[in-house]
Design a protein around this motif. Structure first.
Motif, PDB file in Angstrom:
ATOM      1  N   ALA A   1      12.386  -9.314  10.473  1.00  0.00           N
ATOM      2  CA  ALA A   1      11.547 -10.198  10.311  1.00  0.00           C
ATOM      3  C   ALA A   1      11.408 -11.674   9.316  1.00  0.00           C
ATOM      4  O   ALA A   1      12.157 -11.886   8.503  1.00  0.00           O
ATOM      5  CB  ALA A   1      10.564  -8.795   9.078  1.00  0.00           C
ATOM      6  N   ASP A   2      10.875 -12.647   9.579  1.00  0.00           N
ATOM      7  CA  ASP A   2      10.554 -13.845   8.695  1.00  0.00           C
ATOM      8  C   ASP A   2       9.465 -14.250   8.656  1.00  0.00           C
ATOM      9  O   ASP A   2       8.757 -14.998   9.896  1.00  0.00           O
ATOM     10  CB  ASP A   2      11.264 -14.013  10.146  1.00  0.00           C
ATOM     11  N   LEU A   3       8.505 -13.523   7.456  1.00  0.00           N
ATOM     12  CA  LEU A   3       7.457 -14.258   7.249  1.00  0.00           C
ATOM     13  C   LEU A   3       7.211 -14.955   6.225  1.00  0.00           C
ATOM     14  O   LEU A   3       5.691 -15.620   6.554  1.00  0.00           O
ATOM     15  CB  LEU A   3       6.724 -12.766   6.975  1.00  0.00           C
TER      16      LEU A   3
ATOM     17  N   GLN B   1       0.133  -9.405  -6.119  1.00  0.00           N
ATOM     18  CA  GLN B   1       0.471  -7.656  -6.362  1.00  0.00           C
ATOM     19  C   GLN B   1       1.801  -7.704  -5.229  1.00  0.00           C
ATOM     20  O   GLN B   1       2.291  -7.183  -5.144  1.00  0.00           O
ATOM     21  CB  GLN B   1      -0.835  -6.768  -5.641  1.00  0.00           C
ATOM     22  N   THR B   2       1.901  -8.675  -4.616  1.00  0.00           N
ATOM     23  CA  THR B   2       2.762  -8.783  -3.107  1.00  0.00           C
ATOM     24  C   THR B   2       3.018 -10.148  -3.152  1.00  0.00           C
ATOM     25  O   THR B   2       2.117 -11.072  -3.251  1.00  0.00           O
ATOM     26  CB  THR B   2       2.586  -7.842  -1.957  1.00  0.00           C
ATOM     27  N   ASP B   3       3.845 -10.065  -2.036  1.00  0.00           N
ATOM     28  CA  ASP B   3       4.162 -11.907  -1.617  1.00  0.00           C
ATOM     29  C   ASP B   3       4.718 -11.485  -0.743  1.00  0.00           C
ATOM     30  O   ASP B   3       5.699 -10.344   0.078  1.00  0.00           O
ATOM     31  CB  ASP B   3       5.213 -12.784  -2.287  1.00  0.00           C
ATOM     32  N   PRO B   4       5.339 -12.615   1.030  1.00  0.00           N
ATOM     33  CA  PRO B   4       5.790 -12.709   1.686  1.00  0.00           C
ATOM     34  C   PRO B   4       7.895 -11.425   1.763  1.00  0.00           C
ATOM     35  O   PRO B   4       7.721 -10.817   2.777  1.00  0.00           O
ATOM     36  CB  PRO B   4       6.371 -13.664   2.598  1.00  0.00           C
ATOM     37  N   ALA B   5       8.146 -11.609   0.621  1.00  0.00           N
ATOM     38  CA  ALA B   5       9.579 -11.250   0.929  1.00  0.00           C
ATOM     39  C   ALA B   5       9.434 -10.042   1.016  1.00  0.00           C
ATOM     40  O   ALA B   5      10.627  -9.066   1.426  1.00  0.00           O
ATOM     41  CB  ALA B   5      10.352 -11.856  -0.468  1.00  0.00           C
ATOM     42  N   GLU B   6       8.704  -9.589   0.158  1.00  0.00           N
ATOM     43  CA  GLU B   6       8.262  -7.846  -0.078  1.00  0.00           C
ATOM     44  C   GLU B   6       7.544  -6.880   1.491  1.00  0.00           C
ATOM     45  O   GLU B   6       8.246  -6.238   1.920  1.00  0.00           O
ATOM     46  CB  GLU B   6       7.776  -7.467  -1.361  1.00  0.00           C
TER      47      GLU B   6
ATOM     48  N   ALA C   1       0.040 -16.296   9.391  1.00  0.00           N
ATOM     49  CA  ALA C   1      -0.804 -15.261   9.713  1.00  0.00           C
ATOM     50  C   ALA C   1      -0.936 -14.339   8.420  1.00  0.00           C
ATOM     51  O   ALA C   1      -1.517 -13.362   8.116  1.00  0.00           O
ATOM     52  CB  ALA C   1      -0.354 -14.794  10.761  1.00  0.00           C
ATOM     53  N   ILE C   2       0.466 -14.225   7.260  1.00  0.00           N
ATOM     54  CA  ILE C   2       0.251 -13.632   6.452  1.00  0.00           C
ATOM     55  C   ILE C   2       0.016 -14.035   4.712  1.00  0.00           C
ATOM     56  O   ILE C   2      -0.059 -13.460   3.753  1.00  0.00           O
ATOM     57  CB  ILE C   2       1.548 -13.302   6.533  1.00  0.00           C
ATOM     58  N   ARG C   3      -0.508 -15.234   4.934  1.00  0.00           N
ATOM     59  CA  ARG C   3      -1.336 -15.714   3.526  1.00  0.00           C
ATOM     60  C   ARG C   3      -3.026 -15.185   3.366  1.00  0.00           C
ATOM     61  O   ARG C   3      -2.980 -14.541   3.850  1.00  0.00           O
ATOM     62  CB  ARG C   3      -1.536 -16.979   3.746  1.00  0.00           C
ATOM     63  N   LYS C   4      -3.318 -15.328   2.054  1.00  0.00           N
ATOM     64  CA  LYS C   4      -4.645 -14.360   1.948  1.00  0.00           C
ATOM     65  C   LYS C   4      -5.553 -15.543   2.430  1.00  0.00           C
ATOM     66  O   LYS C   4      -5.332 -16.219   1.996  1.00  0.00           O
ATOM     67  CB  LYS C   4      -4.392 -14.076   0.308  1.00  0.00           C
TER      68      LYS C   4
END
Length: 82
Positions: free
Chosen positions: A57-59, A40-45, A64-67
């Motif tokens: 932001a640089d995710l 449904q979403t990704d780090p860029a969004e 820490a942002i993965r599922k």
């Protein structure tokens, strides 16, 4: 991110993104942890959401942002999670 209000605003904005299940930002660490559905979403969004609030932001590539699972382990040990 310089205060609790900043952290709260970022966390709430991330939670509003479809597919984000949990999000927390910490101004002391200057970091956020996000649990999301990659269909449904990704780090860029997620970066765009944070940048629209006026923060950098640089995710991409951030563990820490993965599922992740379990969520609590990701917060304690973001580099060692899932």
């Amino acid at each position: 991110m310089v205060c609790d209000s900043c952290s709260h605003a970022i966390g709430q904005a991330l939670l509003a993104v479809p597919g984000v299940e949990r999000a927390i930002a910490d101004h002391e660490l200057g970091a956020a942890a996000v649990e999301y559905d990659p269909a449904q979403t990704d780090p860029a969004e997620l970066e765009k959401v944070i940048e629209r609030l006026g923060y950098q932001a640089d995710l991409r590539g951030n563990d820490a942002i993965r599922k992740l699972g379990p969520w609590e382990n990701a917060l304690r040990n973001p580099g060692e999670a899932g």
